[in-house]
Write a protein that holds these residues in place. Sequence first.
Motif, PDB file in Angstrom:
ATOM      1  N   TYR A   1      15.844  14.638 -16.331  1.00 21.59           N
ATOM      2  CA  TYR A   1      16.772  14.993 -15.245  1.00 21.59           C
ATOM      3  C   TYR A   1      18.111  15.440 -15.832  1.00 21.59           C
ATOM      4  O   TYR A   1      18.683  16.458 -15.426  1.00 21.59           O
ATOM      5  N   GLU A   2      18.619  14.658 -16.777  1.00 27.61           N
ATOM      6  CA  GLU A   2      19.945  14.945 -17.340  1.00 27.61           C
ATOM      7  C   GLU A   2      19.979  16.306 -18.025  1.00 27.61           C
ATOM      8  O   GLU A   2      20.984  17.029 -17.937  1.00 27.61           O
ATOM      9  N   GLN A   3      18.899  16.671 -18.712  1.00 29.56           N
ATOM     10  CA  GLN A   3      18.867  17.970 -19.392  1.00 29.56           C
ATOM     11  C   GLN A   3      18.896  19.127 -18.398  1.00 29.56           C
ATOM     12  O   GLN A   3      19.607  20.114 -18.602  1.00 29.56           O
ATOM     13  N   ILE A   4      18.134  19.002 -17.304  1.00 27.39           N
ATOM     14  CA  ILE A   4      18.145  20.063 -16.294  1.00 27.39           C
ATOM     15  C   ILE A   4      19.505  20.131 -15.623  1.00 27.39           C
ATOM     16  O   ILE A   4      20.074  21.224 -15.442  1.00 27.39           O
ATOM     17  N   ALA A   5      20.050  18.974 -15.259  1.00 32.02           N
ATOM     18  CA  ALA A   5      21.350  18.953 -14.580  1.00 32.02           C
ATOM     19  C   ALA A   5      22.434  19.582 -15.447  1.00 32.02           C
ATOM     20  O   ALA A   5      23.338  20.273 -14.944  1.00 32.02           O
TER      21      ALA A   5
ATOM     22  N   ARG B   1       0.871  -1.188   0.000  1.00 37.79           N
ATOM     23  CA  ARG B   1       0.000   0.000   0.000  1.00 37.79           C
ATOM     24  C   ARG B   1       0.904   1.233   0.000  1.00 37.79           C
ATOM     25  O   ARG B   1       0.974   1.960   0.986  1.00 37.79           O
ATOM     26  N   PRO B   2       1.620   1.461  -1.087  1.00 33.75           N
ATOM     27  CA  PRO B   2       2.677   2.468  -1.078  1.00 33.75           C
ATOM     28  C   PRO B   2       2.201   3.890  -0.831  1.00 33.75           C
ATOM     29  O   PRO B   2       1.156   4.313  -1.335  1.00 33.75           O
ATOM     30  N   LEU B   3       2.975   4.597  -0.026  1.00 33.24           N
ATOM     31  CA  LEU B   3       2.794   6.023   0.192  1.00 33.24           C
ATOM     32  C   LEU B   3       3.247   6.768  -1.056  1.00 33.24           C
ATOM     33  O   LEU B   3       4.372   6.571  -1.526  1.00 33.24           O
ATOM     34  N   LEU B   4       2.384   7.617  -1.622  1.00 27.81           N
ATOM     35  CA  LEU B   4       2.781   8.477  -2.736  1.00 27.81           C
ATOM     36  C   LEU B   4       3.354   9.761  -2.150  1.00 27.81           C
ATOM     37  O   LEU B   4       2.637  10.541  -1.508  1.00 27.81           O
ATOM     38  N   LEU B   5       4.641   9.965  -2.333  1.00 28.53           N
ATOM     39  CA  LEU B   5       5.347  11.099  -1.743  1.00 28.53           C
ATOM     40  C   LEU B   5       5.700  12.119  -2.819  1.00 28.53           C
ATOM     41  O   LEU B   5       6.602  11.883  -3.622  1.00 28.53           O
ATOM     42  N   PRO B   6       5.004  13.264  -2.868  1.00 31.22           N
ATOM     43  CA  PRO B   6       5.387  14.311  -3.819  1.00 31.22           C
ATOM     44  C   PRO B   6       6.598  15.082  -3.295  1.00 31.22           C
ATOM     45  O   PRO B   6       6.771  15.229  -2.080  1.00 31.22           O
ATOM     46  N   ASN B   7       7.423  15.541  -4.216  1.00 30.08           N
ATOM     47  CA  ASN B   7       8.650  16.249  -3.836  1.00 30.08           C
ATOM     48  C   ASN B   7       8.593  17.710  -4.271  1.00 30.08           C
ATOM     49  O   ASN B   7       8.388  18.004  -5.449  1.00 30.08           O
TER      50      ASN B   7
ATOM     51  N   LEU C   1      17.405  18.074  -7.076  1.00 32.19           N
ATOM     52  CA  LEU C   1      17.557  18.736  -8.373  1.00 32.19           C
ATOM     53  C   LEU C   1      16.790  20.052  -8.383  1.00 32.19           C
ATOM     54  O   LEU C   1      17.315  21.081  -8.826  1.00 32.19           O
ATOM     55  N   GLY C   2      15.547  20.034  -7.904  1.00 32.76           N
ATOM     56  CA  GLY C   2      14.753  21.253  -7.891  1.00 32.76           C
ATOM     57  C   GLY C   2      15.351  22.330  -7.023  1.00 32.76           C
ATOM     58  O   GLY C   2      15.407  23.507  -7.411  1.00 32.76           O
ATOM     59  N   VAL C   3      15.811  21.956  -5.837  1.00 33.59           N
ATOM     60  CA  VAL C   3      16.429  22.940  -4.929  1.00 33.59           C
ATOM     61  C   VAL C   3      17.688  23.514  -5.580  1.00 33.59           C
ATOM     62  O   VAL C   3      17.925  24.730  -5.542  1.00 33.59           O
TER      63      VAL C   3
ATOM     64  N   THR D   1       8.062  11.095  -6.178  1.00 33.35           N
ATOM     65  CA  THR D   1       8.036  11.716  -7.505  1.00 33.35           C
ATOM     66  C   THR D   1       9.399  12.269  -7.898  1.00 33.35           C
ATOM     67  O   THR D   1       9.630  12.571  -9.070  1.00 33.35           O
ATOM     68  N   GLY D   2      10.318  12.419  -6.945  1.00 33.71           N
ATOM     69  CA  GLY D   2      11.648  12.921  -7.265  1.00 33.71           C
ATOM     70  C   GLY D   2      11.586  14.286  -7.933  1.00 33.71           C
ATOM     71  O   GLY D   2      10.862  15.176  -7.493  1.00 33.71           O
ATOM     72  N   SER D   3      12.300  14.433  -9.032  1.00 37.44           N
ATOM     73  CA  SER D   3      12.334  15.716  -9.742  1.00 37.44           C
ATOM     74  C   SER D   3      11.174  15.883 -10.711  1.00 37.44           C
ATOM     75  O   SER D   3      11.071  16.911 -11.393  1.00 37.44           O
ATOM     76  N   LEU D   4      10.290  14.890 -10.800  1.00 36.62           N
ATOM     77  CA  LEU D   4       9.228  14.888 -11.818  1.00 36.62           C
ATOM     78  C   LEU D   4       8.371  16.145 -11.766  1.00 36.62           C
ATOM     79  O   LEU D   4       8.098  16.767 -12.804  1.00 36.62           O
ATOM     80  N   LEU D   5       7.899  16.524 -10.594  1.00 35.58           N
ATOM     81  CA  LEU D   5       6.998  17.675 -10.506  1.00 35.58           C
ATOM     82  C   LEU D   5       7.702  18.965 -10.897  1.00 35.58           C
ATOM     83  O   LEU D   5       7.107  19.833 -11.544  1.00 35.58           O
ATOM     84  N   TYR D   6       8.962  19.097 -10.511  1.00 31.14           N
ATOM     85  CA  TYR D   6       9.717  20.293 -10.903  1.00 31.14           C
ATOM     86  C   TYR D   6       9.865  20.346 -12.426  1.00 31.14           C
ATOM     87  O   TYR D   6       9.639  21.395 -13.055  1.00 31.14           O
ATOM     88  N   ARG D   7      10.207  19.213 -13.011  1.00 34.35           N
ATOM     89  CA  ARG D   7      10.384  19.185 -14.460  1.00 34.35           C
ATOM     90  C   ARG D   7       9.066  19.439 -15.179  1.00 34.35           C
ATOM     91  O   ARG D   7       9.024  20.103 -16.217  1.00 34.35           O
ATOM     92  N   ALA D   8       7.977  18.915 -14.606  1.00 34.25           N
ATOM     93  CA  ALA D   8       6.654  19.154 -15.196  1.00 34.25           C
ATOM     94  C   ALA D   8       6.283  20.628 -15.123  1.00 34.25           C
ATOM     95  O   ALA D   8       5.622  21.163 -16.024  1.00 34.25           O
TER      96      ALA D   8
END
Length: 250
Positions: free
Chosen positions: A239-243, A19-25, A48-50, A213-220
């Motif tokens: 991720y690689e493009q932002i980095a 029952r995984p916890l969905l953790l937004p970043n 990455l976002g920070v 979600t890792g960097s997904l929301l920032y990239r979105a």
Amino acid sequence: MTANETAGEVFGRLHVPGRPLLLPNAWDHGSASALAAEGYPAIGTTSLGVAAVHGKPDAAGATKHETITLAKAMVELGVLVTVDIEGGFSDDPAEVAALVAELGRAGVAGVNLEDGRPDGTLRDTAHHREIIEAALGHGVFVNARTDAHWLRTGDDAIERVKAYERADGVFVPGLTDPARIAEIVRSTSRPVNVLYGPPMEALAEAGVARVSTGSLLYRASLRGMLAVLGDERRAMPTYEQIAAMLPQPR
């Protein structure tokens, strides 16, 4: 939370295999506030976002001050907060322990500690285990992350996961095959965290306890910005493009 419970203990109870916890970043106070307003019980930070917000390289130990400042502000939102502290912003176990203790006193519920290094290699297993053990005992849920898959180093992720079993949880980013994820889950008694990607139903069936979600929301958010400006067909940056846009480690 009772008077005798730590934020880390409360956060730990949200990790239920199957029952995984969905953790937004979040990456700044605005994004964290928006997620808190949506009712998410726990919110993480994305390194990455920070780093991108402050024009610094990711995963290079360059954003310690910015990360601590954001984490303390997020606690005031009334949600459980877990913080990506990269490799602990130090190779010294005592310094990492001091940082985790500071975050724990501020009310932070969890931290991620990764074994990936800025040069694309992995920290020595025994050394990273020592750092993990130093981070324990401060009322904070310690999530031991191995970048064996993420950095494609050729190291055995299962061996790393087993080595980090003293941690409260383990995190293996880069996995997308539910069968391989289930293999990782079977290899450890600790709750397993993976990145958002495969369907949540498949991750639940594999026994995952947390999905970040890792960097997904920032990239979105960057893709959304360009869409507002008229470039609606632009693909979401990787991720690689932002980095690659950020200053490189010195």
